[in-house]
Design a protein around this motif. Sequence first.
Motif, PDB file in Angstrom:
ATOM      1  N   ASP A 108       0.881  -1.161   0.000  1.00 55.57           N
ATOM      2  CA  ASP A 108       0.000   0.000   0.000  1.00 55.57           C
ATOM      3  C   ASP A 108       0.924   1.217   0.000  1.00 55.57           C
ATOM      4  O   ASP A 108       1.389   1.660   1.056  1.00 55.57           O
ATOM      5  N   ALA A 109       1.210   1.734  -1.199  1.00 59.75           N
ATOM      6  CA  ALA A 109       2.194   2.810  -1.327  1.00 59.75           C
ATOM      7  C   ALA A 109       1.740   4.079  -0.635  1.00 59.75           C
ATOM      8  O   ALA A 109       2.566   4.855  -0.137  1.00 59.75           O
ATOM      9  N   ALA A 110       0.421   4.302  -0.594  1.00 59.96           N
ATOM     10  CA  ALA A 110      -0.089   5.509   0.054  1.00 59.96           C
ATOM     11  C   ALA A 110       0.165   5.484   1.555  1.00 59.96           C
ATOM     12  O   ALA A 110       0.370   6.533   2.184  1.00 59.96           O
ATOM     13  N   GLN A 111       0.166   4.283   2.132  1.00 62.76           N
ATOM     14  CA  GLN A 111       0.370   4.130   3.570  1.00 62.76           C
ATOM     15  C   GLN A 111       1.800   3.712   3.921  1.00 62.76           C
ATOM     16  O   GLN A 111       2.138   3.588   5.103  1.00 62.76           O
ATOM     17  N   ASN A 112       2.628   3.443   2.904  1.00 65.99           N
ATOM     18  CA  ASN A 112       3.994   2.957   3.149  1.00 65.99           C
ATOM     19  C   ASN A 112       3.989   1.706   4.021  1.00 65.99           C
ATOM     20  O   ASN A 112       4.757   1.575   4.967  1.00 65.99           O
ATOM     21  N   LEU A 113       3.096   0.781   3.655  1.00 68.79           N
ATOM     22  CA  LEU A 113       2.956  -0.476   4.386  1.00 68.79           C
ATOM     23  C   LEU A 113       3.033  -1.629   3.401  1.00 68.79           C
ATOM     24  O   LEU A 113       2.280  -1.669   2.413  1.00 68.79           O
ATOM     25  N   GLY A 114       3.946  -2.566   3.655  1.00 64.12           N
ATOM     26  CA  GLY A 114       4.116  -3.693   2.749  1.00 64.12           C
ATOM     27  C   GLY A 114       4.185  -5.014   3.475  1.00 64.12           C
ATOM     28  O   GLY A 114       4.342  -5.073   4.700  1.00 64.12           O
ATOM     29  N   ALA A 115       4.056  -6.079   2.704  1.00 61.48           N
ATOM     30  CA  ALA A 115       4.201  -7.435   3.238  1.00 61.48           C
ATOM     31  C   ALA A 115       4.912  -8.289   2.202  1.00 61.48           C
ATOM     32  O   ALA A 115       4.747  -8.092   0.993  1.00 61.48           O
ATOM     33  N   CYS A 116       5.711  -9.218   2.677  1.00 60.92           N
ATOM     34  CA  CYS A 116       6.431 -10.126   1.797  1.00 60.92           C
ATOM     35  C   CYS A 116       6.523 -11.479   2.478  1.00 60.92           C
ATOM     36  O   CYS A 116       6.285 -11.611   3.672  1.00 60.92           O
ATOM     37  N   GLY A 117       6.876 -12.495   1.695  1.00 55.25           N
ATOM     38  CA  GLY A 117       7.035 -13.820   2.286  1.00 55.25           C
ATOM     39  C   GLY A 117       6.485 -14.916   1.405  1.00 55.25           C
ATOM     40  O   GLY A 117       5.892 -14.663   0.354  1.00 55.25           O
ATOM     41  N   ASP A 118       6.671 -16.156   1.854  1.00 56.06           N
ATOM     42  CA  ASP A 118       6.261 -17.294   1.042  1.00 56.06           C
ATOM     43  C   ASP A 118       4.747 -17.400   0.912  1.00 56.06           C
ATOM     44  O   ASP A 118       4.246 -17.973  -0.049  1.00 56.06           O
ATOM     45  N   TRP A 119       3.980 -16.830   1.858  1.00 56.40           N
ATOM     46  CA  TRP A 119       2.520 -16.906   1.732  1.00 56.40           C
ATOM     47  C   TRP A 119       2.010 -16.046   0.582  1.00 56.40           C
ATOM     48  O   TRP A 119       0.894 -16.254   0.093  1.00 56.40           O
ATOM     49  N   LEU A 120       2.827 -15.127   0.117  1.00 57.08           N
ATOM     50  CA  LEU A 120       2.481 -14.315  -1.044  1.00 57.08           C
ATOM     51  C   LEU A 120       3.075 -14.894  -2.323  1.00 57.08           C
ATOM     52  O   LEU A 120       2.371 -15.119  -3.307  1.00 57.08           O
ATOM     53  N   ALA A 121       4.380 -15.147  -2.314  1.00 55.31           N
ATOM     54  CA  ALA A 121       5.101 -15.441  -3.557  1.00 55.31           C
ATOM     55  C   ALA A 121       5.186 -16.925  -3.889  1.00 55.31           C
ATOM     56  O   ALA A 121       5.354 -17.294  -5.059  1.00 55.31           O
ATOM     57  N   GLY A 122       5.105 -17.804  -2.905  1.00 58.38           N
ATOM     58  CA  GLY A 122       5.292 -19.229  -3.146  1.00 58.38           C
ATOM     59  C   GLY A 122       6.072 -19.858  -2.018  1.00 58.38           C
ATOM     60  O   GLY A 122       6.748 -19.174  -1.255  1.00 58.38           O
ATOM     61  N   ALA A 123       6.003 -21.183  -1.901  1.00 55.77           N
ATOM     62  CA  ALA A 123       6.465 -21.863  -0.700  1.00 55.77           C
ATOM     63  C   ALA A 123       7.964 -22.120  -0.635  1.00 55.77           C
ATOM     64  O   ALA A 123       8.468 -22.537   0.403  1.00 55.77           O
ATOM     65  N   ARG A 124       8.702 -21.880  -1.701  1.00 53.72           N
ATOM     66  CA  ARG A 124      10.131 -22.198  -1.693  1.00 53.72           C
ATOM     67  C   ARG A 124      10.934 -21.121  -0.959  1.00 53.72           C
ATOM     68  O   ARG A 124      10.530 -19.962  -0.877  1.00 53.72           O
ATOM     69  N   VAL A 125      12.105 -21.509  -0.478  1.00 46.32           N
ATOM     70  CA  VAL A 125      13.016 -20.554   0.155  1.00 46.32           C
ATOM     71  C   VAL A 125      13.356 -19.434  -0.818  1.00 46.32           C
ATOM     72  O   VAL A 125      13.367 -18.252  -0.468  1.00 46.32           O
ATOM     73  N   GLU A 126      13.629 -19.783  -2.063  1.00 49.04           N
ATOM     74  CA  GLU A 126      13.945 -18.785  -3.067  1.00 49.04           C
ATOM     75  C   GLU A 126      12.788 -17.823  -3.275  1.00 49.04           C
ATOM     76  O   GLU A 126      12.993 -16.608  -3.457  1.00 49.04           O
TER      77      GLU A 126
ATOM     78  N   LYS B 274      10.445  -2.088  -4.895  1.00 45.90           N
ATOM     79  CA  LYS B 274       9.187  -1.413  -5.210  1.00 45.90           C
ATOM     80  C   LYS B 274       8.949  -0.240  -4.255  1.00 45.90           C
ATOM     81  O   LYS B 274       8.508   0.842  -4.684  1.00 45.90           O
ATOM     82  N   LEU B 275       9.227  -0.426  -2.997  1.00 50.17           N
ATOM     83  CA  LEU B 275       9.070   0.642  -2.020  1.00 50.17           C
ATOM     84  C   LEU B 275      10.011   1.805  -2.330  1.00 50.17           C
ATOM     85  O   LEU B 275       9.617   2.981  -2.274  1.00 50.17           O
ATOM     86  N   LEU B 276      11.241   1.496  -2.695  1.00 45.15           N
ATOM     87  CA  LEU B 276      12.213   2.539  -3.040  1.00 45.15           C
ATOM     88  C   LEU B 276      11.779   3.306  -4.285  1.00 45.15           C
ATOM     89  O   LEU B 276      11.912   4.532  -4.351  1.00 45.15           O
ATOM     90  N   ARG B 277      11.253   2.592  -5.277  1.00 45.84           N
ATOM     91  CA  ARG B 277      10.789   3.265  -6.488  1.00 45.84           C
ATOM     92  C   ARG B 277       9.598   4.172  -6.194  1.00 45.84           C
ATOM     93  O   ARG B 277       9.472   5.252  -6.779  1.00 45.84           O
ATOM     94  N   ALA B 278       8.727   3.729  -5.296  1.00 45.12           N
ATOM     95  CA  ALA B 278       7.574   4.547  -4.924  1.00 45.12           C
ATOM     96  C   ALA B 278       8.041   5.850  -4.260  1.00 45.12           C
ATOM     97  O   ALA B 278       7.490   6.925  -4.546  1.00 45.12           O
ATOM     98  N   TRP B 279       9.047   5.758  -3.423  1.00 49.61           N
ATOM     99  CA  TRP B 279       9.582   6.968  -2.795  1.00 49.61           C
ATOM    100  C   TRP B 279      10.264   7.869  -3.823  1.00 49.61           C
ATOM    101  O   TRP B 279      10.114   9.088  -3.787  1.00 49.61           O
ATOM    102  N   ASP B 280      11.001   7.263  -4.745  1.00 47.11           N
ATOM    103  CA  ASP B 280      11.654   8.054  -5.792  1.00 47.11           C
ATOM    104  C   ASP B 280      10.622   8.798  -6.637  1.00 47.11           C
ATOM    105  O   ASP B 280      10.806   9.974  -6.986  1.00 47.11           O
ATOM    106  N   SER B 281       9.534   8.131  -6.967  1.00 55.35           N
ATOM    107  CA  SER B 281       8.491   8.735  -7.790  1.00 55.35           C
ATOM    108  C   SER B 281       7.846   9.912  -7.076  1.00 55.35           C
ATOM    109  O   SER B 281       7.494  10.923  -7.700  1.00 55.35           O
ATOM    110  N   ALA B 282       7.707   9.779  -5.756  1.00 59.50           N
ATOM    111  CA  ALA B 282       7.072  10.853  -4.986  1.00 59.50           C
ATOM    112  C   ALA B 282       7.939  12.109  -4.945  1.00 59.50           C
ATOM    113  O   ALA B 282       7.436  13.202  -4.718  1.00 59.50           O
ATOM    114  N   LEU B 283       9.246  11.939  -5.189  1.00 57.91           N
ATOM    115  CA  LEU B 283      10.157  13.085  -5.140  1.00 57.91           C
ATOM    116  C   LEU B 283      10.206  13.847  -6.459  1.00 57.91           C
ATOM    117  O   LEU B 283      10.688  14.978  -6.525  1.00 57.91           O
ATOM    118  N   VAL B 284       9.722  13.196  -7.548  1.00 58.22           N
ATOM    119  CA  VAL B 284       9.792  13.819  -8.876  1.00 58.22           C
ATOM    120  C   VAL B 284       8.758  14.942  -9.000  1.00 58.22           C
ATOM    121  O   VAL B 284       7.613  14.795  -8.604  1.00 58.22           O
TER     122      VAL B 284
END
Length: 341
Positions: A301-319, A331-341
């Motif tokens: 949620d870029a508007a709230q600067n709140l994110g989640a990551c992990g295998d429950w989102l992307a898939g069950a492997r370590v990779e 993605k979070l860094l790009r969102a901040w960069d865009s806000a500065l433009v």
Amino acid sequence: MLNKRVAIVGAGMSGLACARELVRQGCDVTLYEKSRGPGGRMPTRWLNRDAEVPLGFDHGAQYFQVSNPQFQLVIDQAHSDGAAALWTGRVVDLSYGVIQDHAPGARRWVGTPGMASLGRWLSQGLTLHTQARVVGVMRQGAHYKVTVHLGDGTVRVDQGFDAVVCAIPAEQTRDLFEESHPALALKAAQVKSTVTWTVMLSLQQPLKMDYDGAFVVDSPLGWICRDSAKPGRAPGERWVLQATADWSSVHQDIAPDEALRLLLDVFCNVTGQFVEPLQMTAHRWLYSLPLNPCNEMYYLDAAQNLGACGDWLAGARVEDAFLSGHALANKLLRAWDSALV
């Protein structure tokens, strides 16, 4: 370079990957981990941690594989630093005496001298609080504060974070954000994690079997492994037995001693071996693997600067977990960069 403060809840593979990338690009990151060390579901249970060559069990993730070039670069460096190695043991499919090689030619990696070593290596240079369970995340204006229960029974409140990243299992994500961020809680509530009973055995005599790991077919056991055969391990004969998700779910409320007894009997039957344990214990993983991951790389949620990551989102492997955290950071860094433009 951005000078943003970020709190990351959870120091498993995805949380560590996210933290490393954010720090690399100039952010001030604080990791909170409720366990005694980083690594999440890539732990090692040590019997004698202070010994020169400690006796350990990989009682969570058993090994991992690498296909992504970005992840390969990280694992190559870990290998160079002695924190990871290729495991060349024979892995088979086992069905009550019928043995067939499983995925011949597959490259399987493990942490050395235990799976937890990779998490510790990844956490080097990061600000990490262990035995620190985050119980509240609240947005105050443009910033966040997090409330943390510490292992010594005290409570601390850390404030002034520009963003929060959640890198814990789906069920824990749901509970943490049910009131403060219902959209994330609702997404997490759609994912169910499997339960897994794991048994750890230290044996008097080596078992006479010509394989080191086996996927067991049509059995309460799904996986058995001669853990002591992995690279960097102490001598001896140690085995890890992992029950299937179905069996573990049905028996999730039994006592550890009962789970140990039942699964030890199965182990003897499927291998045809008489087992004399020197030491044995059982551990229940309440949130083992995601049964139905979202197949989304991350949540943001870029508007709230709140994110989640992990295998429950992307898939069950370590990779998958690693790439989820790494992608969310960028993605979070790009969102901040865009806000500065």
